[in-house]
Design an enzyme around this catalytic site. Structure first.
Site, PDB file in Angstrom:
ATOM      1  N   ASN A 121      32.581  27.175  70.320  1.00 51.68           N
ATOM      2  CA  ASN A 121      31.558  26.581  71.170  1.00 51.68           C
ATOM      3  C   ASN A 121      31.809  25.097  71.396  1.00 51.68           C
ATOM      4  OD1 ASN A 121      30.101  28.985  71.420  1.00 51.68           O
ATOM      5  ND2 ASN A 121      28.975  28.597  69.520  1.00 51.68           N
ATOM      6  N   ILE A 122      31.608  24.657  72.625  1.00 52.92           N
ATOM      7  CA  ILE A 122      31.599  23.232  72.941  1.00 52.92           C
ATOM      8  C   ILE A 122      30.240  22.694  72.509  1.00 52.92           C
ATOM      9  CG2 ILE A 122      31.711  21.544  74.817  1.00 52.92           C
ATOM     10  CD1 ILE A 122      33.395  23.627  76.361  1.00 52.92           C
ATOM     11  N   CYS A 146      39.747  12.114  77.978  1.00 59.14           N
ATOM     12  CA  CYS A 146      40.059  12.803  76.725  1.00 59.14           C
ATOM     13  C   CYS A 146      41.559  12.633  76.524  1.00 59.14           C
ATOM     14  CB  CYS A 146      39.611  14.265  76.761  1.00 59.14           C
ATOM     15  SG  CYS A 146      40.160  15.194  78.219  1.00 59.14           S
TER      16      CYS A 146
END
Length: 231
Positions: A121-122, A146
């Site tokens: 999960n993010i 990022c």
């Protein structure tokens, strides 16, 4: 060597926003170093600027990219950044921290693991907090990045687009343009399910809506890329 005061003009920023597929190198105005003539003589030639990997404009005062290195610093200086949203958990490199300090740029770090596993999960709360920083105009101009400017950055920008009331197909199209063959179904599922209802009180930056480009921008883009290239 003194850097030029302004290389990325307002017109260039508008063009990148409405036509992100244009090559930014064709939009930059390269300014000869101080002391040279118009032909770049006497000052060692023209000043060259290298944008970070996957650099693009998201909206007025909002940019995205992969991880900038030292070769990108002169270009980033032209943006007049006030802040950077960094989406990796690793410490920021010393050279980058020195660049931020010397240019009075504030760092907001929201560490998200760059995991390739399909069922990991993010962290929704982390994205939510990053969005609050992103839409605050006091932090603009702001750069989101990022490592590659694809997945974590793509998810944050996708959730920002939902705040802007973009349809999902347009959100996914933009995500896929940067992620390309590395696009992840899990990222797109996260963006689809992300609930922006409790963030709608946040004031968004002014937007240029699809189909409502100023005539000046339309003429300039058509002239550069051909009248049927993107419209």
């Amino acid at each position: 060597m003194k850097l030029p005061k302004s290389v990325v003009t307002e017109e260039v920023q508008e063009l990148v926003m409405v036509a992100p597929d244009l090559k930014i190198s064709s939009l930059l105005k390269v300014v000869p170093p101080e002391g040279s003539n118009d032909n770049g003589e006497g000052g060692g030639g023209e000043e060259l600027f290298v944008p970070p990997l996957n650099f693009a404009m998201v909206d007025n005062g909002i940019f995205r990219s992969g991880f900038p290195d030292t070769s990108n610093f002169p270009f980033l200086q032209t943006l007049g950044l006030r802040s950077i949203i960094y989406l990796c958990p690793e410490p920021y490199p010393e050279a980058n921290m020195e660049f931020l300090k010397s240019n009075r740029i504030q760092l907001f770090q929201f560490g998200i693991e760059g995991c390739k596993e399909p069922f990991v999960n993010i962290p929704e709360d982390t994205i939510r907090e990053a969005l609050k920083v992103l839409v605050d105009v006091k932090n603009h101009p702001v750069l989101i990045h990022c490592k590659r400017g694809k997945h974590r950055t793509g998810c944050l920008v996708g959730c920002f687009r939902k705040l802007q009331r973009w349809c999902l197909s347009s959100v996914f199209d933009e995500y896929q343009r940067f992620a390309a063959a590395k696009a992840r179904v899990s990222d797109q599922r996260f963006m689809e399910k992300f609930d922006v209802s409790n963030l709608k009180h946040l004031s968004l930056p002014s937007l240029v809506q699809i189909g409502r480009y100023p005539p000046k921008i339309l003429r300039t883009v058509k002239k550069m890329e051909g009248s049927e290239a993107i419209f």
